[in-house]
Every structure is written in C-alpha cells, then in structure tokens.
Design an enzyme around this catalytic site. Structure first.
Site, PDB file in Angstrom:
ATOM      1  N   ASP A  74      -0.249  -9.032   5.828  1.00 38.72           N
ATOM      2  CA  ASP A  74       0.703  -8.362   4.941  1.00 38.72           C
ATOM      3  C   ASP A  74       2.103  -8.602   5.500  1.00 38.72           C
ATOM      4  O   ASP A  74       2.325  -9.594   6.187  1.00 38.72           O
ATOM      5  CB  ASP A  74       0.365  -6.874   4.812  1.00 38.72           C
ATOM      6  CG  ASP A  74       0.750  -6.294   3.461  1.00 38.72           C
ATOM      7  OD1 ASP A  74       1.961  -6.326   3.139  1.00 38.72           O
ATOM      8  OD2 ASP A  74      -0.126  -5.823   2.726  1.00 38.72           O
ATOM      9  N   HIS A 119       3.412 -11.786   4.777  1.00 34.60           N
ATOM     10  CA  HIS A 119       4.213 -11.629   3.562  1.00 34.60           C
ATOM     11  C   HIS A 119       5.703 -11.558   3.853  1.00 34.60           C
ATOM     12  O   HIS A 119       6.475 -11.092   3.014  1.00 34.60           O
ATOM     13  CB  HIS A 119       3.768 -10.384   2.787  1.00 34.60           C
ATOM     14  CG  HIS A 119       2.374 -10.466   2.251  1.00 34.60           C
ATOM     15  ND1 HIS A 119       1.800  -9.458   1.507  1.00 34.60           N
ATOM     16  CD2 HIS A 119       1.429 -11.435   2.345  1.00 34.60           C
ATOM     17  CE1 HIS A 119       0.567  -9.803   1.177  1.00 34.60           C
ATOM     18  NE2 HIS A 119       0.319 -10.998   1.679  1.00 34.60           N
TER      19      HIS A 119
END
Length: 407
Positions: free
Chosen positions: A221, A244
């Site tokens: 993430d 991310h």
C-alpha cells in the site's frame, strides 16, 4: 609550585566528570538475563517484555530494555508511560507475531502509549507474519480487517528517535504514528509483498514535528500516508517501491478532520509503484484543508501515476460519485521531479469543482512515458503555475470524467 597546585584540582575535576558521565549511562534491563525470556520462537515474550518495561520506566535514571539476538514469539504488548526518566529499547533479535489473525481481538500488537524522551534502536526485526491475513483481507471482509493489528503503534509519544529497526510482513499497517510530537524515524527497513493489502509502511495523523529519514520501504500500500492533523513534517531520502507511493490522505471521508499543513518531501526515489507523489481526497460532504505541501527532487522509475492530485478518490467505487470533494487544497508544489511513467498520464490534477485547487506549482518536471505514446498531463478545476522546463506540457491531455478506482 603554584602551577603544579593548579594541575591537581584540574585532574580531580576531570575525574569527577568522568565518574559523573559513567553514572548517567542507562541502566540495562535484559529480558533474557533478568526477566526469563526465551529466544526459542515458542515461549511468549509478553510478560518478560512488560516486566522489564515497567521496571525500567519506574527508574529515576535513564534505562535501556535489551532484547538480545534470537527469535522471540510475542502475543502482544502495551508499553505505557509516563516514565520517570528517559528510556530506550535495544532490539537486537527478531520478534514474531502469532501467524493466525484470530489471535488478535483489536488492532494492536506492539504499542507505545504516552511515552516521552524515548529511543528504540538495535537492528532488530518486528515480524508480523501476515501471509494468512493477506489471503482473508478483502474489501467485503471489513469486520476481519478491523481486528488486524498494526506492527508498531506510537500513540501520544513525544521526543522520540526510532532508528535501525525492520518491520516485516505486517498484517495491516507497519507503523502507525498518532498524536505524537517531535518524533524521528530514521534508517528503517519496511518490507511486505506488493500484493499485501492495507500494509501502509508508515501512517500518521494528528502529529507534529515528525521526520522520516533515509528509509527503505517496500510494501503493498502507501509507502508513507499522511492523515488529518499532521503538521510540520519532513520526509527525505526515502526509497519507495513496490507500493502506492507517498500520499497525503486520504482525506474528507470523516467529519471534523483537522488540517494538514507544512509537509516537505524531498530527495526520494520511487520505483514500480502505482502512484508517486499523491494527494487524495474523497468526494462527498466532509470538508478539510491541505496547504503548504512540497514535493521536491524526486526520481520516478516506472511509476503508473508519478504526480497526482485526486479529489475524486474512490477505491473500489465505494463513494458518492456525483458529489465534489469539500477538502480545500492550496499552496502545493512539485519541483525537480524526473524519471519515467508506466502509463501515458504522467501528471493528473483532478481538483474539486466546488473548491478548486489554489496555487499549485509545477517547476522543472521531466517525466518520460515508457511506452510508445508521449507522456501527457491532465487538469481539472486548476490552473497550475509553471516554471522552467516541463515535460509533459501542463494540462495537455483529456480529463477523466469518472472517479478513479485506485487505492
């Protein structure tokens, strides 16, 4: 003779200083030697760790809790202050969480609460053993996700240095920083598989004076995510990817979120991530403010969305798609950002129609698309200030009309 008379007192003073300095060395509280911990990977470390912490925390002189080399099983531990003197934890070993997520009834594994003048160091590893959790953590399984633990929590911690520590395979976030002040996280190593859900590397909220320096983050993430109430923060010399990217947000999902302001991200390298330098806010009814955000001197390597303001942030399409974001963005800059984009849309500024972005600056940008098409730049509800050479040409591409579904 007078000069010789002066030497003796001087030597005596130096001796006193040496003795005094030796006395202020932290007292050591070894969890194995003094508290009976076993580095066998099976015996629970919780009681020895907590007992060592309580005794060290009660000391009126500086103290160090020592976890020697070896592998330890830790069910969970809550380490609370305030302590009577500065306190350290020297983690040399590998601390493992139970692999079965059902062992946890709340989102805590290792938690520091209300501690001041604190240091953790030593080169040790906090291993969340998250592989089983990754398989079960789906969008639909919210109740399961709500009980997954963060590897390390810092809540209401002031004046702290976290240095040379590894967080591995967390079941949820690796490190969470909440309501902290003047805390530095330096030379950390964070690692989890790129498909591991919700494993943000470092997340923070309602904190001031946080520094994240010279750390390597590979996760599933956001490498770093910045929640509401974060102020006066420095992020520099970070290598990020997979993951991310480095994100402000998400914001605007909840009522009464506090402003985010004074964030500088610089000298970072972001590689093979879905996003690079990102600000994300939800469409919908809740307001907020983001200002004085500066991304500078960043290298992007094969990043899908290198520069992104997304005020239509809508992961898994779970939002009010027909509403504009109420979060106001202002005084934001992207300077000297270079590298490659995995998709043609290298720059996306998707701002709110009801509260357009103000004072967004692009300066000295050079991002090439890895494919045959040239890189493009998309703009909605913003007129960026442009300085220096810019590739792609600002606002040169079409604008998507639907909320993004990226996480």
């Amino acid at each position: 003779m007078a000069p010789h008379l002066n030497i003796v007192p001087s030597m005596f003073v130096l001796l006193l200083l040496f003795i005094s300095a030796s006395k202020v060395q932290p007292d050591a509280f070894d969890v194995v030697a003094k508290f009976g911990a076993k580095a066998d990977g099976k015996t629970d470390l919780s009681k020895p760790f907590l007992d060592a912490w309580k005794e060290a925390c009660a000391s009126v002189t500086p103290s160090t809790v020592v976890i020697p080399k070896g592998t330890y099983l830790l069910s969970k531990v809550n380490l609370e202050g305030p302590c009577k003197a500065p306190i350290e934890i020297n983690v040399q070993g590998t601390i493992q969480a139970p692999a079965d997520p059902s062992a946890f009834k709340d989102p805590n594994w290792v938690r520091f609460y209300s501690v001041e003048n604190f240091k953790m160091f030593g080169g040790g590893i906090f291993d969340g053993q998250g592989s089983i959790a990754y398989e079960k953590n789906t969008c639909e399984n919210r109740e399961f996700r709500s009980k997954l633990p963060v590897n390390i929590r810092f809540d209401f911690v002031t004046n702290a240095l976290i240095q040379d520590i590894t967080s591995k395979d967390s079941k949820l976030f690796h490190i969470n920083v909440f309501a902290c002040k003047n805390i530095t996280l330096e030379r950390l190593k964070i690692e989890a598989p790129d498909e591991s859900p919700n494993t943000d590397g470092i997340h923070m909220g309602k904190s001031e004076g946080v520094n994240i320096i010279a750390s390597d983050i590979k996760t599933g993430d956001d490498c770093i995510s910045i929640g509401d109430g974060t102020k006066n923060m420095v992020i520099k010399e970070i290598t990020c990817g997979p993951g991310h990217g480095i994100s402000i947000g998400s914001l605007g999902k909840f009522q009464n979120e506090e402003p985010v302001e004074g964030i500088k991200i610089s000298n970072c390298t972001i590689t093979n991530t879905s996003n690079g330098a990102r600000i994300k806010t939800w469409p919908g009814e809740h307001g907020g403010a983001v200002s004085e955000i500066h991304f500078e001197d960043i290298t992007m390597n094969n990043v899908s969305s290198p520069i992104l303001i997304d005020q239509q942030y809508c992961p898994w399409n779970k939002c009010k798609k027909n509403e504009e974001s109420k979060v106001k963005l202002s005084n934001i800059s992207f300077k000297n950002i270079r590298g490659t984009s995995a998709l043609p849309e290298a720059i996306k500024f998707i701002c709110s129609g009801s509260s357009p972005c103000q004072n967004v600056e692009l300066a000295d940008i050079d991002i090439q698309h890895n494919g045959a098409e040239p890189a493009t730049s998309q703009c909605l509800n913003v007129k960026p200030i442009t300085i220096g050479k810019l590739n792609p040409i600002p606002c040169s591409g079409p604008v998507p009309k639907t909320p993004s579904a990226t996480a």
